[in-house]
Design a protein around this motif. Sequence first.
Motif, PDB file in Angstrom:
ATOM      1  N   VAL A   3       1.358   5.638  -5.771  1.00  0.00           N
ATOM      2  CA  VAL A   3       0.206   4.924  -5.241  1.00  0.00           C
ATOM      3  C   VAL A   3       0.603   3.576  -4.633  1.00  0.00           C
ATOM      4  O   VAL A   3       0.037   3.167  -3.609  1.00  0.00           O
ATOM      5  CB  VAL A   3      -0.887   4.756  -6.317  1.00  0.00           C
ATOM      6  N   PHE A   4       1.579   2.897  -5.205  1.00  0.00           N
ATOM      7  CA  PHE A   4       1.960   1.588  -4.674  1.00  0.00           C
ATOM      8  C   PHE A   4       2.623   1.718  -3.306  1.00  0.00           C
ATOM      9  O   PHE A   4       2.405   0.898  -2.422  1.00  0.00           O
ATOM     10  CB  PHE A   4       2.861   0.839  -5.665  1.00  0.00           C
ATOM     11  N   PHE A   5       3.405   2.767  -3.135  1.00  0.00           N
ATOM     12  CA  PHE A   5       3.993   3.052  -1.828  1.00  0.00           C
ATOM     13  C   PHE A   5       2.893   3.363  -0.811  1.00  0.00           C
ATOM     14  O   PHE A   5       2.927   2.894   0.330  1.00  0.00           O
ATOM     15  CB  PHE A   5       4.970   4.232  -1.932  1.00  0.00           C
ATOM     16  N   ASP A   6       1.891   4.154  -1.231  1.00  0.00           N
ATOM     17  CA  ASP A   6       0.789   4.504  -0.333  1.00  0.00           C
ATOM     18  C   ASP A   6      -0.038   3.291   0.065  1.00  0.00           C
ATOM     19  O   ASP A   6      -0.451   3.160   1.214  1.00  0.00           O
ATOM     20  CB  ASP A   6      -0.119   5.554  -0.982  1.00  0.00           C
ATOM     21  N   ILE A   7      -0.287   2.389  -0.881  1.00  0.00           N
ATOM     22  CA  ILE A   7      -1.046   1.168  -0.572  1.00  0.00           C
ATOM     23  C   ILE A   7      -0.311   0.366   0.494  1.00  0.00           C
ATOM     24  O   ILE A   7      -0.886  -0.020   1.516  1.00  0.00           O
ATOM     25  CB  ILE A   7      -1.267   0.319  -1.842  1.00  0.00           C
ATOM     26  N   GLU A   8       0.974   0.132   0.260  1.00  0.00           N
ATOM     27  CA  GLU A   8       1.770  -0.644   1.211  1.00  0.00           C
ATOM     28  C   GLU A   8       1.833   0.049   2.567  1.00  0.00           C
ATOM     29  O   GLU A   8       1.708  -0.586   3.617  1.00  0.00           O
ATOM     30  CB  GLU A   8       3.178  -0.865   0.655  1.00  0.00           C
ATOM     31  N   SER A   9       2.002   1.351   2.569  1.00  0.00           N
ATOM     32  CA  SER A   9       2.076   2.113   3.822  1.00  0.00           C
ATOM     33  C   SER A   9       0.780   2.022   4.609  1.00  0.00           C
ATOM     34  O   SER A   9       0.797   1.881   5.841  1.00  0.00           O
ATOM     35  CB  SER A   9       2.399   3.581   3.544  1.00  0.00           C
ATOM     36  N   ALA A  10      -0.350   2.105   3.927  1.00  0.00           N
ATOM     37  CA  ALA A  10      -1.648   2.020   4.605  1.00  0.00           C
ATOM     38  C   ALA A  10      -1.825   0.657   5.273  1.00  0.00           C
ATOM     39  O   ALA A  10      -2.273   0.567   6.427  1.00  0.00           O
ATOM     40  CB  ALA A  10      -2.777   2.274   3.607  1.00  0.00           C
ATOM     41  N   LEU A  11      -1.476  -0.395   4.571  1.00  0.00           N
ATOM     42  CA  LEU A  11      -1.615  -1.748   5.115  1.00  0.00           C
ATOM     43  C   LEU A  11      -0.645  -1.984   6.275  1.00  0.00           C
ATOM     44  O   LEU A  11      -1.026  -2.533   7.317  1.00  0.00           O
ATOM     45  CB  LEU A  11      -1.392  -2.778   4.011  1.00  0.00           C
ATOM     46  N   GLU A  12       0.588  -1.528   6.120  1.00  0.00           N
ATOM     47  CA  GLU A  12       1.585  -1.691   7.189  1.00  0.00           C
ATOM     48  C   GLU A  12       1.195  -0.903   8.438  1.00  0.00           C
ATOM     49  O   GLU A  12       1.341  -1.389   9.558  1.00  0.00           O
ATOM     50  CB  GLU A  12       2.965  -1.249   6.700  1.00  0.00           C
ATOM     51  N   LYS A  13       0.712   0.314   8.231  1.00  0.00           N
ATOM     52  CA  LYS A  13       0.301   1.160   9.361  1.00  0.00           C
ATOM     53  C   LYS A  13      -0.823   0.498  10.152  1.00  0.00           C
ATOM     54  O   LYS A  13      -0.817   0.496  11.383  1.00  0.00           O
ATOM     55  CB  LYS A  13      -0.138   2.530   8.833  1.00  0.00           C
ATOM     56  N   LYS A  14      -1.779  -0.082   9.450  1.00  0.00           N
ATOM     57  CA  LYS A  14      -2.894  -0.757  10.115  1.00  0.00           C
ATOM     58  C   LYS A  14      -2.396  -1.970  10.903  1.00  0.00           C
ATOM     59  O   LYS A  14      -2.789  -2.184  12.052  1.00  0.00           O
ATOM     60  CB  LYS A  14      -3.945  -1.181   9.086  1.00  0.00           C
ATOM     61  N   LEU A  15      -1.535  -2.772  10.293  1.00  0.00           N
ATOM     62  CA  LEU A  15      -1.000  -3.951  10.973  1.00  0.00           C
ATOM     63  C   LEU A  15      -0.210  -3.544  12.215  1.00  0.00           C
ATOM     64  O   LEU A  15      -0.364  -4.139  13.284  1.00  0.00           O
ATOM     65  CB  LEU A  15      -0.115  -4.762  10.024  1.00  0.00           C
TER      66      LEU A  15
END
Length: 134
Positions: A3-15
């Motif tokens: 889940v922590f990888f997914d959270i970071e990935s979602a935020l990075e993808k949006k940025l």
Amino acid sequence: MGVFFDIESALEKKLDSIPNHPKIQWENDDSYKPMIGTTYWRPTNLPFRSELASTGALQKHTGMYQIDVFSPANKGQGALMDDLDAIYTEFNTVLSLYVNETRVDILSVGRGRTLQDDSWCRGFIEISYMCYSH
């Protein structure tokens, strides 16, 4: 991945989806070294403590995603403000981000103060988020 990888990935993808963005100095990535005279963004994920959200082992994860924006001082604060506005708008117009089976809810988007020295104008955006997982 977790889940922590997914959270970071979602935020990075949006940025990274923001049109015409400058270089991004990603966390733990040494491939880009900022140079004076070049605009860049530097995101930092600041996860807070996870907590039990139900008796069914549901976990609540919260945190802050801070994006520092650096613009050359000789370009003035206008260039810095344009970048801050672009990031603010991109994250403030969405309720949730999704990666794999993980939903990251955007709780609030705030803008910090700007500073200027001889080389840089600097400002930041703070994005408060929350996610539930098993």
